[in-house]
Write an enzyme that holds these catalytic residues in place. Sequence first.
Site, short mmCIF file in Angstrom:
data_model
loop_
_atom_site.label_atom_id
_atom_site.label_comp_id
_atom_site.label_asym_id
_atom_site.label_seq_id
_atom_site.Cartn_x
_atom_site.Cartn_y
_atom_site.Cartn_z
N CYS A 22 -0.46 4.39 0.68
CA CYS A 22 -1.21 5.47 1.31
C CYS A 22 -0.33 6.23 2.30
O CYS A 22 0.76 5.78 2.66
CB CYS A 22 -2.46 4.93 2.02
SG CYS A 22 -2.17 4.15 3.63
N CYS A 73 0.84 -1.20 0.00
CA CYS A 73 0.00 0.00 0.00
C CYS A 73 0.87 1.25 0.00
O CYS A 73 1.89 1.31 0.70
CB CYS A 73 -0.92 0.00 1.23
SG CYS A 73 -2.02 1.43 1.33
#
Length: 378
Positions: free
Chosen positions: A307, A305
């Site tokens: 993010c 990920c």
Amino acid sequence: MPITYEFIKECKQTGARLGKVHTPHGSFETPVFMPVGTLATVKTMSPEEIEEMGANIILSNTYHLWLRPGEDIIKDAGGLHKFMNWDGAILTDSGGFQVFSLSDMRKITEDGVHFRNHLSGEKLFLSPEKAMQIQNALGSDIMMAFDECPPYPAEHDYMKRSVERTSRWAERCLNAHARPNDQGLFGIVQGGEYEDLRRQSAEDLISLDLPGYAVGGLSVGEPKDVMNRVLEFTTPLLPKHKPRYLMGVGSPDSLIDGAIRGIDMFDCVLPTRIARNGTCMTSTGRLVVRNAKYARDFSPLDENCDCYTCRNYSRAYIRHLIKANETFGFRLTTYHNLYFLIKLMGQVRQAIRNDSLGDFREEFFEQYGFNKPNAKNF
């Protein structure tokens, strides 16, 4: 109509569709997951953060905003968009689900529902006309018709009466809708697991020529295979040239399976609610970061990920914050979960473009662990 649907492509492998919904506050590609901002805020997130992670539409709640701060205050502020500083699209639900889920003392009549305020206990009355008045004052782009939310399971006779009442209420909503030029009204198809009643509900609502239609009464305790079966015979009943919205669904497997069955729009409090308990969605499955085994784990929540949370903070740090009841920990897990679902829907859309959504589903389910016996879901 203020809300229009643009068809782009159908996945040859699954029949899922790629499209774009146009609203007075911008457009968004579908299938899409909509973060829920019940009280004019996505819990612990700023509007700027929601925009940063790629969301173009959020959902707010008619019932809760009616109780506080009140629709008149929001109207005086210039509408919900200005009140909360959000330039994207907003969908407001009608308040029907909250009336039936939050209040133990309620009386359903043809006029509407008598119930008690879940905060103060005072007597309240919500009708199709009142639900429209509140949503017109809020100024959302997409409004939902006021419907009866029957329990699961329910007998056929009860469900039939409920569907017929919901159809009558939808017509009353349409007649009471005061801003048809800049707010679109969606109908909600009910009928439980009964194919004949879903058909009746869909036909009744389609006759009103609304700009969009939702499938309600799912994700209320029924098994996943029942939900998928209901979608398989309900979604084809809905107009191809208008958006289709599955209410209250937000687990990764159900988002993919719903898209395969022709759904365009989804919403759910799931990613934000479980985030506040330290439960995270990752590419390899469910991760409860508050567990003791992560106390010295200095890796990100999800190695795959990109993010803000995963780029900057470790499992050990996030666990510490949540165990200490620090708000920043809840913010980090919430950001990650919302980003995960928004990114997932982007991957779903790309797979539709590539005619490979079936392959994507198989790979995702395998990596996530959905194919394992007794796999833990949310």
